[in-house]
Write an enzyme that holds these catalytic residues in place. Structure first.
Site, PDB file in Angstrom:
ATOM      1  N   GLU A  71       1.630  -0.434  -5.060  1.00 44.33           N
ATOM      2  CA  GLU A  71       0.736   0.665  -5.385  1.00 44.33           C
ATOM      3  C   GLU A  71       1.672   1.865  -5.543  1.00 44.33           C
ATOM      4  O   GLU A  71       2.102   2.448  -4.553  1.00 44.33           O
ATOM      5  CB  GLU A  71      -0.275   0.901  -4.266  1.00 44.33           C
ATOM      6  CG  GLU A  71      -1.278   1.986  -4.594  1.00 44.33           C
ATOM      7  CD  GLU A  71      -2.248   2.244  -3.451  1.00 44.33           C
ATOM      8  OE1 GLU A  71      -3.433   2.499  -3.729  1.00 44.33           O
ATOM      9  OE2 GLU A  71      -1.826   2.209  -2.279  1.00 44.33           O
ATOM     10  N   ASP A 116       0.829  -1.190   0.000  1.00 48.12           N
ATOM     11  CA  ASP A 116       0.000   0.000   0.000  1.00 48.12           C
ATOM     12  C   ASP A 116       0.873   1.254   0.000  1.00 48.12           C
ATOM     13  O   ASP A 116       1.849   1.349   0.755  1.00 48.12           O
ATOM     14  CB  ASP A 116      -0.891  -0.020   1.251  1.00 48.12           C
ATOM     15  CG  ASP A 116      -1.806   1.171   1.350  1.00 48.12           C
ATOM     16  OD1 ASP A 116      -2.717   1.293   0.511  1.00 48.12           O
ATOM     17  OD2 ASP A 116      -1.614   1.996   2.269  1.00 48.12           O
TER      18      ASP A 116
END
Length: 553
Positions: free
Chosen positions: A365, A328
């Site tokens: 990401e 993330d």
């Protein structure tokens, strides 16, 4: 070494080790099950004998621990100005705790203000001396040309009463095991689990993107919470998925923690050394740098922070047998202590050089709140990357925005503008993780049913969540009262999306429930919706069996 709690079998003893650079004193607290307020033993570290460099450590024989089952720390020191940090009254969770226990009187509010939170703070569990899990016969599948990623939330996947999973296992790791035949029929080869790190149960973080700890599996996802069964249940889930030929990727959040900014709770990292774990700003009113959008950002310019992340990754690989990680807001990894971007950030070479981690499926990401590094901009040259441009361009083409054909062709080809396959760059199309929808945004059916988000249930006056969804409602806003011709068009649009996703160069990923038109009723940010909005509605599988049949072929 190693940090955390380690069981030394030949000595029948526990070794305790914790990192704190600026602490002036550290005390180990041991608690028995019968009294979670008053420690049954307190060991104050002598820095002359029980401190090596910046690591405080001691070794305690089992026969001296007595009835102790839980442990924590108390730390004192001089905090930098404007930081709510060292507080010897706070009971602190070991950053390396492999299992977290929440007392019945656990209270988040006490951790957010000065004073003691004894008896109401999360504690580490002494579990290292128990029997090991039998991994005999377990093999990690590695899918390449047949890779199809299925993003799911452990609880939301089976929690609904209509999931077909027994109520005692609904919303758990064991519930996923019951759904393996369904995953096989659908054709899934990799499941990507939304965050399963232990989180604060009182924060309202249903999605799990506010981690309390990087080593402990979330106990709330276990069908039984007695005797720390979440470890056993998680391992059984991984082993069962592997036996079915399905890989397991964890969505991991290493860029921040649930401790938030200077107003947030002191659970662990802040109490051990805020300045040593977090990036700081020059603004006294907002002393924590916030590239995560959640109040704080871990400082990857610090070697011990990188080591903690590396140790966590190794733990999930070696002890839990996971097959990869989706990181993330991975651009945080490339930030220096002052917030600037570093194209040669050391953690990327450290991961690549590690024999346990270098061969795993590593998915980024490739952005954070202040940087967008898709493709060549991201320092992890061999990493896979979530392709946000694929998502946006395919959405815009299908909704008939003008001038999108050239962009469509590039996305179908493999996004060679971001992942160039030239002799110099030598990227591969498979490094592009193509997706139309993910947990963050509309479901696939909502994408063709709503022009505008409906996030009122989240409690932020519909101000949260993305505004640029590139969605089209096909002529009627919402799912209620749509005429037959609109419903038919929506089905065609869904099939268009699925064809473009599955036929494009790259690895396709779709979110759980899209295969049977699951809806979140227009909510594109249900991060706190631990209810029917955030759970899959399995009645839709029967209602929309034709979409399921189309997608699985």
């Amino acid at each position: 070494m190693p940090l955390g709690v380690t069981w030394i079998e030949e000595e029948r003893a526990f070794n305790f080790a914790v990192h704190s650079e600026h602490a002036e004193s550290v005390t180990l607290l041991l608690y028995a099950s019968a009294d979670l307020v008053n420690p049954c033993h307190a060991f104050r570290f002598d820095f002359l004998h029980q401190k090596s460099g910046r690591i405080w450590h001691c070794r305690i024989p089992l026969n001296q621990i007595g009835e102790a089952r839980y442990y924590a720390y108390s730390v004192s020191g001089q905090a930098p100005p404007h930081l709510h940090s060292f507080d010897p009254q706070k009971v602190l969770l070991d950053p390396y705790a492999k299992c977290v226990f929440f007392p019945p009187d656990f209270d988040r509010q006490l951790a957010m203000r000065e004073g003691s939170n004894s008896g109401r703070a999360p504690l580490g569990v002494l579990t290292g001396h128990r029997a090991l899990f039998e991994w005999d016969g377990d093999r990690s599948p590695y899918h390449e040309s047949d890779a199809i990623i299925y993003e799911l939330h452990v609880k939301g996947f089976t929690k609904n009463h209509n999931s077909g999973v027994d109520a005692s296992r609904a919303g758990t790791y064991a519930g996923i095991v019951e759904k393996i035949p369904y995953l096989k029929e659908l054709g899934i080869t990799i499941v990507e689990l939304m965050p399963i790190f232990q989180r604060d149960p009182q924060e309202g973080d249903y999605w799990g993107y506010m981690p309390l700890n990087f080593f402990a599996p979330n106990g709330q996802y276990a069908s039984t919470r007695e005797n720390d069964e979440q470890h056993l249940e998680f391992r059984n889930m991984v082993k069962a998925l592997h036996q079915a030929g399905i890989g397991v990727v964890l969505d991991v959040v290493y860029n921040h923690t649930c401790e938030g900014d200077h107003r947030g709770p002191i659970y662990s990292f802040k109490g051990f050394d805020s300045a040593g774990y977090y990036m700081l700003s020059s603004d006294p009113g907002s002393p924590y740098a916030n590239y995560s959008g959640t109040g704080n950002t871990l400082n990857f310019g610090q070697a011990h922070v990188r080591k903690m992340v590396m140790d966590s990754l190794r733990y999930w690989k070696r002890e839990m047998h996971v097959d990869g990680f989706r990181f993330d807001l991975a651009s945080v990894f490339s930030r220096n202590a002052d917030g600037s971007l570093n194209g040669d950030a050391p953690i990327f070479s450290e991961i690549a050089a590690d024999p346990d981690l270098g061969q795993l499926r590593l998915i980024a990401e490739p952005w954070d709140t202040g940087a967008y590094q898709l493709g060549r901009g991201f320092p992890g040259l061999n990493w896979f990357q979530w392709n946000g441009r694929f998502r946006d361009d395919i959405r815009r083409f299908v909704k008939s925005d003008p001038g999108m054909v050239p962009d469509l062709v590039r996305r179908i080809y493999g996004s060679d503008d971001f992942f160039p396959d030239t002799r110099y760059d030598a990227y591969h199309a498979c490094q592009s993780i193509n997706y139309i929808t993910s947990h963050d945004g509309f479901t696939l059916y909502d994408l063709v049913s709503y022009d505008h988000k409906r996030n009122w249930a989240n409690g932020h006056d519909n101000q949260d969540g993305m505004d640029d969804n590139y969605s089209w409602n096909c002529g009627h806003e919402g799912v209620e009262g749509a005429p037959a011709e609109v419903l038919a068009l929506r089905r065609k649009q869904v099939k268009n999306f699925c064809c473009l996703l599955l036929l494009s160069n790259g690895i396709p990923m779709f979110r759980a429930g899209d295969e049977f038109l699951n809806t979140q009723f227009g909510n594109n940010n249900p991060y706190n919706q631990d209810n029917e909005i955030g759970w899959l509605d399995w009645d839709q599988l029967r209602t929309n069996a034709d979409i399921f049949r189309f997608l699985k072929t």
